[in-house]
Scaffold this motif. Structure first.
Motif, mmCIF file in Angstrom:
data_model
loop_
_atom_site.group_PDB
_atom_site.id
_atom_site.type_symbol
_atom_site.label_atom_id
_atom_site.label_comp_id
_atom_site.label_asym_id
_atom_site.label_seq_id
_atom_site.Cartn_x
_atom_site.Cartn_y
_atom_site.Cartn_z
ATOM 1 N N MET A 99 0.844 -1.200 0.000
ATOM 2 C CA MET A 99 0.000 0.000 0.000
ATOM 3 C C MET A 99 0.877 1.246 0.000
ATOM 4 O O MET A 99 1.907 1.283 0.665
ATOM 5 N N SER A 100 0.464 2.248 -0.734
ATOM 6 C CA SER A 100 1.238 3.484 -0.791
ATOM 7 C C SER A 100 1.206 4.205 0.545
ATOM 8 O O SER A 100 0.203 4.180 1.254
ATOM 9 N N VAL A 101 2.323 4.814 0.888
ATOM 10 C CA VAL A 101 2.352 5.687 2.058
ATOM 11 C C VAL A 101 1.503 6.927 1.786
ATOM 12 O O VAL A 101 0.775 7.413 2.632
ATOM 13 N N PHE A 102 1.639 7.389 0.564
ATOM 14 C CA PHE A 102 0.982 8.645 0.210
ATOM 15 C C PHE A 102 0.596 8.568 -1.254
ATOM 16 O O PHE A 102 1.424 8.193 -2.091
ATOM 17 N N SER A 103 -0.642 8.878 -1.558
ATOM 18 C CA SER A 103 -1.019 8.898 -2.965
ATOM 19 C C SER A 103 -2.082 9.948 -3.204
ATOM 20 O O SER A 103 -2.894 10.228 -2.333
ATOM 21 N N VAL A 104 -2.038 10.548 -4.372
ATOM 22 C CA VAL A 104 -3.093 11.480 -4.760
ATOM 23 C C VAL A 104 -3.761 10.915 -6.003
ATOM 24 O O VAL A 104 -3.126 10.232 -6.817
ATOM 25 N N ASP A 105 -5.033 11.210 -6.099
ATOM 26 C CA ASP A 105 -5.810 10.652 -7.195
ATOM 27 C C ASP A 105 -6.693 11.757 -7.773
ATOM 28 O O ASP A 105 -7.472 12.377 -7.053
ATOM 29 N N VAL A 136 -9.119 22.896 -3.737
ATOM 30 C CA VAL A 136 -8.443 21.627 -4.018
ATOM 31 C C VAL A 136 -9.494 20.529 -4.050
ATOM 32 O O VAL A 136 -10.284 20.396 -3.116
ATOM 33 N N GLU A 137 -9.498 19.727 -5.137
ATOM 34 C CA GLU A 137 -10.452 18.630 -5.248
ATOM 35 C C GLU A 137 -9.724 17.342 -5.606
ATOM 36 O O GLU A 137 -8.609 17.377 -6.102
ATOM 37 N N GLY A 138 -10.370 16.225 -5.367
ATOM 38 C CA GLY A 138 -9.775 14.926 -5.662
ATOM 39 C C GLY A 138 -9.606 14.111 -4.396
ATOM 40 O O GLY A 138 -10.277 14.380 -3.393
ATOM 41 N N ASN A 139 -8.755 13.086 -4.466
ATOM 42 C CA ASN A 139 -8.500 12.248 -3.298
ATOM 43 C C ASN A 139 -7.029 12.288 -2.937
ATOM 44 O O ASN A 139 -6.166 12.215 -3.802
ATOM 45 N N VAL A 140 -6.764 12.403 -1.635
ATOM 46 C CA VAL A 140 -5.393 12.326 -1.142
ATOM 47 C C VAL A 140 -5.378 11.306 -0.016
ATOM 48 O O VAL A 140 -6.040 11.489 1.005
ATOM 49 N N LEU A 141 -4.668 10.199 -0.224
ATOM 50 C CA LEU A 141 -4.652 9.144 0.776
ATOM 51 C C LEU A 141 -3.301 9.100 1.471
ATOM 52 O O LEU A 141 -2.249 9.076 0.810
ATOM 53 N N HIS A 142 -3.349 9.133 2.806
ATOM 54 C CA HIS A 142 -2.131 8.933 3.579
ATOM 55 C C HIS A 142 -2.304 7.638 4.350
ATOM 56 O O HIS A 142 -3.162 7.550 5.230
ATOM 57 N N ARG A 143 -1.517 6.630 4.036
ATOM 58 C CA ARG A 143 -1.645 5.296 4.620
ATOM 59 C C ARG A 143 -3.111 4.828 4.572
ATOM 60 O O ARG A 143 -3.668 4.373 5.570
ATOM 61 N N GLY A 144 -3.722 5.041 3.431
ATOM 62 C CA GLY A 144 -5.071 4.546 3.234
ATOM 63 C C GLY A 144 -6.169 5.429 3.782
ATOM 64 O O GLY A 144 -7.351 5.141 3.612
#
Lengths: 316, 535
Positions: free
Chosen positions: B1-7, B59-67
């Motif tokens: 799993m990514s530590v940090f991801s933006v979508d 700011v729009e979209g998804n930003v996931l930090h450790r899920g």
């Protein structure tokens, strides 16, 4: 050093706009403090301009006394009525009309005094900052000396000198007041301008002009002056309310604008001296609130101008 | 799993869509490089994702930090994330450090903001951190203020603050751009070592593919708010798929200059400028010591050295903006700069030596239109006829390959590259025999750099003007200059033909400089890449 602009603010700078003047006005108007300040200052200006009109409508001159209608049987001034909207003062004069004329006096003293101080101070500061070295040291010392005079004491002595043998002023007191206030505020402008110029004179912009052979005069006129003026103008708006208060102070002490000519300072002094404001609060509140409103208006306006024009304070 | 991801991240400032749907992610122990020019949205997307943009930005979209979704979290929760979970390193360490607090206090604050810790424990942790980021003698440095430290040391302090709580992710936004090349190499090594020791995920933002080439595992290339190409580093460097990536690779000088300036016939150039035993000191601190060299006619002489080596001082002395304490400088046999005081250059010599400054944002008067700025040299030297002026200014603009409509604009309405072209136009207006160019491209994007350098070379060929080209960037020097001077601490340590100096450096300092050029481990793969940009 590529990509030094980190803040995305650069993206929202409008690109293809025709006139920088209009752009600036738009940016100013978007600042709430500028709008509020401008409205209040506008009201003060309008009040000053409307003084003769109101005076005519009410039929009361600023120095006319209405002992019959404006004073009660005890000789005390009446409160607000339809005929006297802000009531009367101890001599039976219309407080509203006098307050409006007082606005004229405040601006007629404050604006020229501050403007003269700005022109003199900026010129001296330019010279001092641009020709650093001995010139700068001498001028800076002179500025320090000028700033070390106590305002009220010096002003009182100077105004006392302005009395001829008969006790009549030699020069119109208004001119003396303007001169004194200008004398006491140029040094702030000089200091400000000196600091700004010191920073600019070693900037790449000025050095670039030097390398194409531009004369000192040309560098000052095209490179330095246009870039320090916005800040100087903002400071003008900061200094103006202080100078309006200075005029009121001198008039309050009885050495500024002389009765019966109305000024907020001498109106407040009279209300306070005769204690008549306990009977007729508007006698004190009229000029007091007007002074307050004016100072708040100019201070708000200058704070807003600074927010927009000062590059160091520009917000994201 | 990514530590940090933006979508599908989108960032908008008012009417400007800065980021238009960007997706990427980074895993533990990996390095993601985000590369793009200024305005590509690389910084905006990271700042937006971590809630560091002002409220006016949307700011729009998804930003996931450790899920866990962090976009739109209240400030309180985001603050708990920043520091313990996400560390930041920015470009300019001076403006990000508090000038009135000791570095020990500032690093300690990074810990005590998030943890209850005794004074003694904190002191020990800070010393360990200073040691960890390679600052020698931490005990002595603890109570230093930022102004006592060099640029590289300040950036080490910033890194110490970022890793203070051992975060799982470090975001480094152009952390080496303001640094000298040798310092840059050391900082890159440090980041890499820390990452290996702590298994941290690293997002590294840069405008230069060469800088990230040694450190990146994956690369995201961005342009105009979109991802152009996203691939493992090997693919990007060896098998780029997009033209824009190829263009960036073409401009990046991986491991040194891609080509050397064509050797000119040395016999043909007569000496133009002669610098003899010049010394200069400021407040009894020597900056230059016994510097002597010559510049030939129509020659481009490179002057390379790190910050503080005195290279800009040489430029100022030659340009007549300063006087030496000893020695003399002459142009075409006429001495014009000796110790003394007062104005330096007499009128006709003033025209002969012009300057292009480093920062085109500071060297153009922001309140005058380009036409007025460019007309200045002619007006000062006697042209008064309006129509004639306009013709001359138009010719200048054409010479530097700008379109005529820039004349109506203010400097703020131009890009960095356009501004620097205007500055160059002003410098060639009086047909000087020598132009001192002090870091003229180091404030520009890498693709713009390449264009401006080619412009300078063409101007030399066309006008026969000589250049003293001052730079800390060896790659740029190598591509442009006929000869090069290497300056260390105010003294010339090496002089020679550029190619010779680069390929067979004689002095240890030169070798150290050359070894620090980023991208040594990834030599340019295909010669054809160069055709994209040099064709």
């Amino acid at each position: 050093m590529a990509d030094t602009i980190h803040s995305p603010v650069a993206l929202i700078v409008p690109r293809a706009s025709p006139s920088p003047g209009i752009l600036l006005l738009k940016r100013l108007w978007r600042e709430r403090a500028v709008r509020t300040g401008a409205v209040i200052v506008g009201i003060v200006l309008l009040a000053a301009l409307s003084a003769p009109v109101v005076s005519h409508l009410l039929g009361h001159g600023p120095m006319e006394q209405f002992e019959g209608t404006a004073l009660d049987e005890m000789g005390l001034p009446i409160g607000p009525t339809l005929e006297f909207p802000l009531g009367a003062d101890g001599n039976g004069r219309d407080v509203l009309v006098r307050t409006l004329y007082g606005a004229q006096v405040s601006l007629l003293v404050g604006v020229p005094a501050t403007t003269i101080a700005m022109i003199i101070g900026t010129a001296i500061g330019l010279v001092s900052g641009f020709f650093a070295g001995r010139t700068d040291r001498i001028i800076s010392q002179a500025i320090d000396v000028a700033l070390s005079f106590p305002f009220v004491v010096t002003a009182l002595s100077l105004l006392a000198l302005n009395r001829g043998g008969t006790g009549q002023p030699i020069v119109p007191p208004m001119v003396v007041v303007i001169t004194i206030i200008a004398l006491f505020s140029w040094a702030y402008f000089a200091r400000l301008a000196r600091g700004l110029v010191l920073e600019l004179r070693t900037s790449p912009m000025v050095e670039a002009s030097r390398t194409i052979g531009a004369s000192w005069a040309r560098i000052i006129w095209f490179d330095i002056l246009p870039n320090i003026l916005p800040t100087v103008f903002v400071y003008w708006a900061v200094q103006l309310p202080a100078n309006i208060v200075a005029e009121a102070t001198l008039s309050f002490l009885g050495v500024g604008i002389q009765a019966p000519m109305p000024s907020w300072g001498n109106m407040i002094a009279e209300a306070q001296r005769t204690s008549l404001y306990q009977e007729q609060p508007w006698f004190l509140a009229g000029p007091g609130l007007a002074l307050f409103l004016t100072v708040v208006g100019f201070n708000t306006l200058s704070a807003g101008l600074r927010n927009v024009l000062d590059p160091n304070r520009r917000r994201a | 799993m990514s530590v940090f991801s933006v979508d599908h991240l989108r960032v908008r400032f008012g009417g400007v869509q800065a980021v238009r749907g960007v997706s990427f992610g980074v895993e533990s122990g990996r390095t993601l490089a985000i590369v793009g020019e200024s305005g590509s949205g690389k910084s905006a997307s990271l700042l937006g994702a971590t809630g560091l943009l002002p409220g006016s930005a949307s700011v729009e979209g998804n930003v996931l930090h450790r899920g866990q979704e962090i976009l739109g979290l209240p400030d309180r929760d985001l603050r708990r994330l920043r520091g313990p979970q996400i560390g930041f390193v920015f470009q300019d360490p001076l403006s990000n450090l508090h000038p009135l607090k000791t570095i020990g206090d500032q690093i300690g604050e990074a810990i005590s903001v998030h943890q209850r810790i005794t004074r003694r424990q904190k002191h020990e942790r800070v010393l360990a951190l200073l040691d960890d980021v390679g600052i020698a003698d931490p005990q002595a440095r603890f109570s230093d203020y930022p102004r006592h430290l060099s640029g590289g040391m300040r950036q080490r302090v910033m890194i110490a603050i970022a890793i203070a709580l051992d975060p799982g992710l470090i975001i480094a936004d152009e952390p080496t751009t303001a640094l000298d090349v040798t310092v840059q190499a050391a900082i890159l090594d440090l980041l890499k070592r820390l990452q290996e020791e702590h298994g941290t995920a690293l997002i590294f933002v840069s405008h230069d593919l060469a800088v990230v080439s040694d450190i990146a595992d994956d690369v995201v290339v961005m342009r105009d708010g979109l991802v152009v190409e996203q691939a493992p580093a090997d693919d990007i460097y060896l098998r780029p798929r997009q033209d824009y990536t190829r263009e960036l690779l073409g401009a990046a000088r991986l491991g040194g200059p891609k080509s050397y300036a064509v050797q000119r016939d040395r016999q043909a150039t007569r000496p133009l400028l002669d610098v003899q035993a010049v010394a200069r000191s400021f407040a009894s601190r020597p900056v230059l010591d016994d510097v002597s060299f010559t510049i030939g006619e129509a020659e481009i002489l490179g002057l390379v050295g790190e910050s503080g080596s005195g290279k800009s001082t040489i430029g100022r002395l030659i340009a007549g903006l300063d006087r030496p304490n000893a020695g003399r400088i002459s142009l075409k046999g006429r001495d014009y700069s000796q110790p003394g005081s007062g104005g330096v250059l007499p009128g006709d010599l003033r025209r002969s030596i012009q300057v292009v400054f480093q920062d085109p944002y500071a060297s153009l008067n922001p309140r005058r239109r380009i036409e007025a700025i460019l007309a200045d040299p002619f007006v000062i030297h006697g042209t008064v006829d309006k129509a004639e002026l306009r013709e001359k200014v138009k010719q200048l603009v054409t010479d530097v390959e700008l379109s005529h409509d820039v004349l109506e604009r203010l400097p703020s309405q131009l890009s960095g590259g356009q501004r620097q072209r205007v500055a160059i136009a002003r410098a060639i207006a009086l047909r000087p025999s020598l132009i001192v160019a002090d870091e003229p491209v180091s404030a520009l994007d890498i693709t713009t750099q390449a264009k401006v350098i080619r412009l300078l070379a063409r101007l030399r060929d066309k006008l026969g003007v000589s250049f003293l080209f001052i730079s800390h960037d060896l790659g740029v020097i190598g591509e442009l200059c006929d000869r090069v001077i290497v300056l260390e601490k105010g003294q010339i340590v090496e002089v020679g033909q550029t190619q010779q100096v680069f390929e067979r450096p004689a002095h240890a300092y030169t070798r150290r400089l050359l070894a620090s050029i980023p991208g040594r481990k990834r030599p340019p793969a295909e010669a054809e890449l160069e055709d994209v940009i040099y064709g």
